[in-house]
Each structure stands twice: as C-alpha cells, then as structure tokens.
Design an enzyme around this catalytic site. Structure first.
Site, PDB file in Angstrom:
ATOM      1  CB  CYS A  91      -3.253   1.982   5.259  1.00 59.28           C
ATOM      2  SG  CYS A  91      -5.245   2.496   5.073  1.00 59.28           S
ATOM      3  CE  LYS A 120      -1.482   2.132   9.383  1.00 58.55           C
ATOM      4  NZ  LYS A 120      -2.842   1.918   9.178  1.00 58.55           N
ATOM      5  CD  GLU A 157      -4.498  -0.890   6.996  1.00 58.47           C
ATOM      6  OE1 GLU A 157      -4.033  -0.841   7.567  1.00 58.47           O
ATOM      7  OE2 GLU A 157      -5.222   0.220   5.971  1.00 58.47           O
TER       8      GLU A 157
END
Length: 264
Positions: free
Chosen positions: A151, A110, A40
């Site tokens: 993440c 995300k 990330e």
C-alpha cells in the site's frame, strides 16, 4: 505466467472475510492463475477494539492460506495481516507468500507507515499501532522474481528501485488505498513504478466502505513495463486476470535500457 488480482471488501467479520478470500482464490485457480494475490488486511478491516489478536507467521492466518495454496496448486500472495509485533502496543503489517505446496516462500513487513493528518477530512496514524519493517524482500515465483511491497510503500520510489536492482521483474502492491487519494493517485503511481523500473506491477485493492467510516478505492489492476494498464477490475468484489509477457519485458528493457543506463 498467468496472474490474478483479487479485489474484496473486508469488514469486521473475519470468518466471512476469509470465506470470501478463499472463494476468490478458487476462482483464480479455476481461471488458470499461477499466482493469485489478495489485498492488504485481507482478513479484517474494521474497528480496532474488535480486531483479531495478532498472530505469528505460523498462526491460523498463515495456515489458512498455506492450505489454500496447497489445495489449489497455486502460488498465493495472502495480502497482509496483523502479525505479532515488537511490543504489546504495535503489530507488523505483514505479507506472506506461499508456493504451490503450501510452503511459506517469503515474508515482508510493510516499511512505510501511513501517518496523515488532513484537517476536517482524514486523521490516520498507522505508526501508533504498527511498527515498520526494516528490510526489503523478493521471492522467486518459479522463473519470475517478484518484489514485495504494501500500500503506502507505493509513494516511495526508492523501495521499488531497490527491488528492481535486486532482480525483480514483477512488483506487487496489496493495498487498502483510500478513496480520496486513490481516484487521483492510484493508477498514476502504479504506472510510474512500472515505467521507471521496467517491471510488471500487480495491485490488489480493497473496494468500498469499511468500518469505521473508511472507503477504499479498489480498481485493482495489472500494469506492464511500458506503463500500459493491461487489466483492471470493475468496482465490485471479484478476480481480474492477466498474462505476463516476459519476452515483451525483455524487449522493453533492451529497446529503452534505462535500468542499464542508471548512474546512481
């Protein structure tokens, strides 16, 4: 299929971060990887006031990794970057995947944003500057279907079940997982997502200290569908390889058919 998870320590020098990322991709290609993935915010992990201007999916960031994929003849998952968002105050935290020719094969924004307040320890509100994505994404990396995440998504099992239902046999997690949670939860969560979805999980993390006062856990790894860690990075910048055994994956799904037996 041979995969490589690249672990690095991105800071506030974007040019140097990209230089290191390109070197790691070269090492991945030299090691025979079919697919290499980066963490990330691979190009910048520093103070907000000096962050690079957000770009579209056809900007300099994308061009850099498209060139790398084409030059190396390898699939490249470019971790994530700050994509131009829906308004002036928000970006997207976006992953791009490039095929061996350098063509953009998939985009994922995300979905779950890291908003955490731990008095005296952590105050971080990703949603102040980042807008959530709204759709899941899978990409066919030759004969393997890969489900995308980033993440903090890791804490939301319903996302990974949706990816598995969509046919994913490999799940990827580029991350900058914080040290204080990573040491207790990172491996446990990765193994859980692998076991419950009977998928390989590839996780590439940031490692070490970053400005401002942020430390990432690292421990990039590959977990097989039984939940066994088959490869794990040491606590340094580098590349870790694993060979995915797709026949073993099918054997596990046949022997313990939990996906086939689901009722909800």
């Amino acid at each position: 299929m041979r995969v490589a998870v690249c672990q690095l320590n991105a800071r506030d020098d974007r040019s140097d971060n990209l230089r290191v990322a390109r070197e790691l991709l070269q090492r991945a290609a030299d090691g025979g990887a079919d697919l290499a993935m980066l963490p990330e915010y691979v190009d910048y992990l520093g103070r907000a006031h000096s962050a690079p201007k957000p770009e579209g999916v056809d900007g300099e960031f994308a061009a850099f990794f498209a060139d790398a994929a084409r030059e190396l003849g390898m699939w490249v998952h470019a971790g994530s970057f700050h994509e131009t968002g829906p308004d002036a105050e928000h970006t997207y935290n976006t992953s791009l995947v490039f095929d061996r020719s350098g063509a953009l094969a998939a985009t994922y924004r995300k979905i779950h944003l890291y908003d955490v307040e731990i008095p005296g320890r952590v105050s971080y509100h990703e949603s102040k500057t980042v807008a959530p994505g709204g759709t899941t994404a899978c990409v066919d990396v030759e004969r393997v279907r890969v489900g995308l995440s980033v993440c903090y998504d890791l804490r939301f099992p319903e996302l990974y079940r949706a990816l598995a239902i969509d046919g994913a046999t490999v799940l990827v997690v580029p991350a900058a997982f914080m040290l204080h949670t990573g040491r207790d939860h990172w491996e446990v969560l990765l193994r859980a997502r692998a076991i419950e979805n009977q998928c390989y999980v590839l996780a590439a993390g940031q490692i070490g200290n970053h400005d401002p006062d942020r430390t990432c856990f690292g421990r990039s790894m590959v977990v097989d569908p039984w939940g066994t860690v088959v490869a794990q990075a040491p606590d340094v910048v580098g590349v870790t390889f694993a060979d995915l055994d797709l026949e073993r994956l099918e054997e596990i799904r046949l022997t313990l058919p939990s996906l086939a037996n689901r009722r909800l």
